[in-house]
Design an enzyme around this catalytic site. Structure first.
Site, PDB file in Angstrom:
ATOM      1  N   TYR A  31      -1.878  -0.482  10.518  1.00 62.89           N
ATOM      2  CA  TYR A  31      -2.036  -0.977   9.140  1.00 62.89           C
ATOM      3  C   TYR A  31      -0.798  -0.619   8.322  1.00 62.89           C
ATOM      4  O   TYR A  31      -0.220  -1.469   7.630  1.00 62.89           O
ATOM      5  CB  TYR A  31      -3.290  -0.366   8.501  1.00 62.89           C
ATOM      6  CG  TYR A  31      -3.398  -0.657   7.018  1.00 62.89           C
ATOM      7  CD1 TYR A  31      -3.725  -1.928   6.568  1.00 62.89           C
ATOM      8  CD2 TYR A  31      -3.156   0.338   6.057  1.00 62.89           C
ATOM      9  CE1 TYR A  31      -3.808  -2.215   5.211  1.00 62.89           C
ATOM     10  CE2 TYR A  31      -3.237   0.069   4.705  1.00 62.89           C
ATOM     11  CZ  TYR A  31      -3.570  -1.209   4.288  1.00 62.89           C
ATOM     12  OH  TYR A  31      -3.646  -1.493   2.942  1.00 62.89           O
ATOM     13  N   SER A  81       0.857  -1.194   0.000  1.00 65.43           N
ATOM     14  CA  SER A  81       0.000   0.000   0.000  1.00 65.43           C
ATOM     15  C   SER A  81       0.889   1.239   0.000  1.00 65.43           C
ATOM     16  O   SER A  81       2.036   1.180   0.483  1.00 65.43           O
ATOM     17  CB  SER A  81      -0.860   0.022   1.268  1.00 65.43           C
ATOM     18  OG  SER A  81      -1.430   1.305   1.473  1.00 65.43           O
TER      19      SER A  81
HETATM   20  N1  LIG Z   1      -8.657  -0.661  -1.432  1.00 67.57           N
HETATM   21  C1  LIG Z   1      -7.651   0.141  -1.121  1.00 67.57           C
HETATM   22  O1  LIG Z   1      -7.813   1.360  -1.067  1.00 67.57           O
HETATM   23  C2  LIG Z   1      -6.284  -0.444  -0.894  1.00 67.57           C
HETATM   24  C3  LIG Z   1      -5.195   0.453  -0.916  1.00 67.57           C
HETATM   25  C4  LIG Z   1      -3.912  -0.042  -0.712  1.00 67.57           C
HETATM   26  C5  LIG Z   1      -3.725  -1.402  -0.501  1.00 67.57           C
HETATM   27  N2  LIG Z   1      -4.793  -2.241  -0.469  1.00 67.57           N
HETATM   28  C6  LIG Z   1      -4.516  -3.666  -0.224  1.00 67.57           C
HETATM   29  O2  LIG Z   1      -5.097  -4.438  -1.245  1.00 67.57           O
HETATM   30  C7  LIG Z   1      -5.358  -5.758  -0.762  1.00 67.57           C
HETATM   31  C8  LIG Z   1      -6.765  -6.167  -1.156  1.00 67.57           C
HETATM   32  O3  LIG Z   1      -7.699  -5.324  -0.512  1.00 67.57           O
HETATM   33  P1  LIG Z   1      -9.035  -4.828  -1.217  1.00 67.57           P
HETATM   34  O4  LIG Z   1      -8.957  -3.377  -1.342  1.00 67.57           O
HETATM   35  O5  LIG Z   1      -9.341  -5.626  -2.412  1.00 67.57           O
HETATM   36  O6  LIG Z   1     -10.079  -5.144  -0.034  1.00 67.57           O
HETATM   37  P2  LIG Z   1     -11.336  -6.139   0.017  1.00 67.57           P
HETATM   38  O7  LIG Z   1     -12.255  -5.837  -1.095  1.00 67.57           O
HETATM   39  O8  LIG Z   1     -11.839  -6.057   1.403  1.00 67.57           O
HETATM   40  O9  LIG Z   1     -10.682  -7.574  -0.236  1.00 67.57           O
HETATM   41  C9  LIG Z   1      -9.878  -8.188   0.739  1.00 67.57           C
HETATM   42  C10 LIG Z   1      -9.784  -9.676   0.422  1.00 67.57           C
HETATM   43  O10 LIG Z   1      -8.996 -10.326   1.429  1.00 67.57           O
HETATM   44  C11 LIG Z   1      -9.752 -11.422   1.934  1.00 67.57           C
HETATM   45  N3  LIG Z   1      -9.404 -11.710   3.320  1.00 67.57           N
HETATM   46  C12 LIG Z   1      -9.345 -10.871   4.374  1.00 67.57           C
HETATM   47  N4  LIG Z   1      -9.021 -11.562   5.471  1.00 67.57           N
HETATM   48  C13 LIG Z   1      -8.870 -12.857   5.102  1.00 67.57           C
HETATM   49  C14 LIG Z   1      -8.545 -14.058   5.777  1.00 67.57           C
HETATM   50  N5  LIG Z   1      -8.312 -14.084   7.104  1.00 67.57           N
HETATM   51  N6  LIG Z   1      -8.492 -15.209   5.065  1.00 67.57           N
HETATM   52  C15 LIG Z   1      -8.742 -15.217   3.745  1.00 67.57           C
HETATM   53  N7  LIG Z   1      -9.056 -14.113   3.040  1.00 67.57           N
HETATM   54  C16 LIG Z   1      -9.110 -12.953   3.720  1.00 67.57           C
HETATM   55  C17 LIG Z   1     -11.197 -10.985   1.801  1.00 67.57           C
HETATM   56  O11 LIG Z   1     -12.064 -12.096   1.879  1.00 67.57           O
HETATM   57  P3  LIG Z   1     -13.676 -11.908   2.103  1.00 67.57           P
HETATM   58  O12 LIG Z   1     -14.105 -10.712   1.312  1.00 67.57           O
HETATM   59  O13 LIG Z   1     -14.224 -13.185   1.565  1.00 67.57           O
HETATM   60  O14 LIG Z   1     -13.876 -11.700   3.554  1.00 67.57           O
HETATM   61  C18 LIG Z   1     -11.142 -10.363   0.416  1.00 67.57           C
HETATM   62  O15 LIG Z   1     -11.169 -11.356  -0.570  1.00 67.57           O
HETATM   63  C19 LIG Z   1      -5.106  -5.719   0.744  1.00 67.57           C
HETATM   64  O16 LIG Z   1      -3.837  -6.273   1.019  1.00 67.57           O
HETATM   65  C20 LIG Z   1      -5.093  -4.227   1.060  1.00 67.57           C
HETATM   66  O17 LIG Z   1      -4.302  -3.921   2.177  1.00 67.57           O
HETATM   67  C21 LIG Z   1      -6.056  -1.790  -0.664  1.00 67.57           C
END
Ligand SMILES: NC(=O)c1ccc[n+]([C@@H]2O[C@H](COP(=O)([O-])OP(=O)(O)OC[C@H]3O[C@@H](n4cnc5c(N)ncnc54)[C@H](OP(=O)(O)O)[C@@H]3O)[C@@H](O)[C@H]2O)c1
Length: 274
Positions: free
Chosen positions: A157, A146
């Site tokens: 985080y 991130s």
């Molecule tokens: N969105 C942003 O603004 C942003 C910015 C920078 C970095 N990121 C990073 O991008 C990555 C993906 O996030 P996202 O934005 O796509 O968020 P998201 O839509 O909430 O997706 C997160 C994913 O991780 C899964 N997950 C969480 N805890 C888990 C566990 N204990 N076991 C298995 N799966 C788990 C969730 O599963 P379920 O949905 O089935 O619970 C979901 O598939 C993360 O590493 C996050 O830190 C996001």
């Protein structure tokens, strides 16, 4: 986006593939021809993605697991190799944030962030390295960090994402003599369920901006797809699409093994601190 690479005959594992960025990455890899193994906690969205990949002529399998379960995560990687004979791409994407002041926080939230964002990335990387070495085809580790890793004051985080960058850089060095490249991708703000642990009042306001008036968010609850689908175009200067990150992954893994893409920042036009 240039033409997608042809990933026919390649195998990829994507964690956190049931939502947001991971889901978009899995879909992009599958559409490009890779056999994708999706892992997440929710079956239904992974089944949808698997269907879309199969309709596009690709192959996909979905496994419900908690990435904090070391044996389950190792088992997924082993299954991918057993079924296809190789592993080319490991995307360590599963992650979450509990924003808030350290003084007021619940230590169980720190534990979950550390275990999912850091420990599962280590376990997934180790399992993938062993599988890639055994298969002998080289490969790519893609670690989703991130832009919070670029700030010194990004809370617990942010500390987990500093750890992701440190681990990725260490692995990059460790794997220099293998044909395994390690790319760290640092997204800025992306319209996903990442916001599920944000202040419900903020989310209600966001939904109202998107024209969804009757949404009563509960802490930890996913946002309705219609909110995410509507809010991103309205706020496109501040929020990127999950597909933007997926395009970046395709770019990084499509270059020859002799090209070391170390880190990529993918963010919208305007900065939104996360
Ligand atoms: N969105 C942003 O603004 C942003 C910015 C920078 C970095 N990121 C990073 O991008 C990555 C993906 O996030 P996202 O934005 O796509 O968020 P998201 O839509 O909430 O997706 C997160 C994913 O991780 C899964 N997950 C969480 N805890 C888990 C566990 N204990 N076991 C298995 N799966 C788990 C969730 O599963 P379920 O949905 O089935 O619970 C979901 O598939 C993360 O590493 C996050 O830190 C996001």
């Amino acid at each position: 986006m240039p033409a997608a690479p042809d990933l026919s005959g390649r195998t990829a594992v994507v964690t956190g593939a049931s939502s947001g960025i991971g889901r978009a990455i899995a879909l992009a890899l599958g559409r490009a021809g890779a056999h994708v193994f999706l892992a997440g906690r929710s079956q239904a969205p992974m089944d949808e993605t698997r269907k879309e990949i199969r309709e596009a002529g690709g192959q996909a399998d979905a496994v419900v697991l908690d990435v904090r379960d070391v044996e389950a995560l190792r088992g997924l990687v082993e299954r991918a190799v057993q079924d296809t004979g190789r592993l080319d791409v490991m995307v360590n994407n599963a992650g979450l944030s509990y924003p808030g002041d350290i003084a007021d926080a619940d230590p169980e939230h720190w534990r979950e962030m550390l275990e999912v964002n850091v420990l599962s990335l280590l376990v997934g990387s180790q399992a993938a390295i062993r599988a890639m070495r055994a298969a002998g085809n080289g490969g790519h580790l893609v670690n989703i960090s991130s832009i919070a890793a670029h700030r010194r004051d990004s809370g617990v985080y942010g500390a987990t994402k500093h750890a992701v960058n440190c681990i990725s850089a260490s692995l990059r060095l460790e794997l220099e003599d293998d044909d395994i490249r390690v790319v760290t991708i640092m997204p800025g703000a992306i319209a996903t369920n990442f916001a599920r642990n944000f202040d419900p009042a903020f989310l209600k306001g966001l939904a109202a901006t998107a024209g969804v008036a009757d949404f009563e968010p509960q802490a930890g609850e996913k946002l309705p797809d219609e909110v995410l689908d509507r809010i991103q175009p309205i706020m496109e200067k501040l929020l990127s699409k999950p597909e933007d990150v997926a395009d970046t992954v395709l770019y990084a893994i499509s270059l020859p093994q002799t090209v070391n893409i170390e880190e990529l920042v993918v963010r919208p036009a305007k900065a939104l601190a996360l």
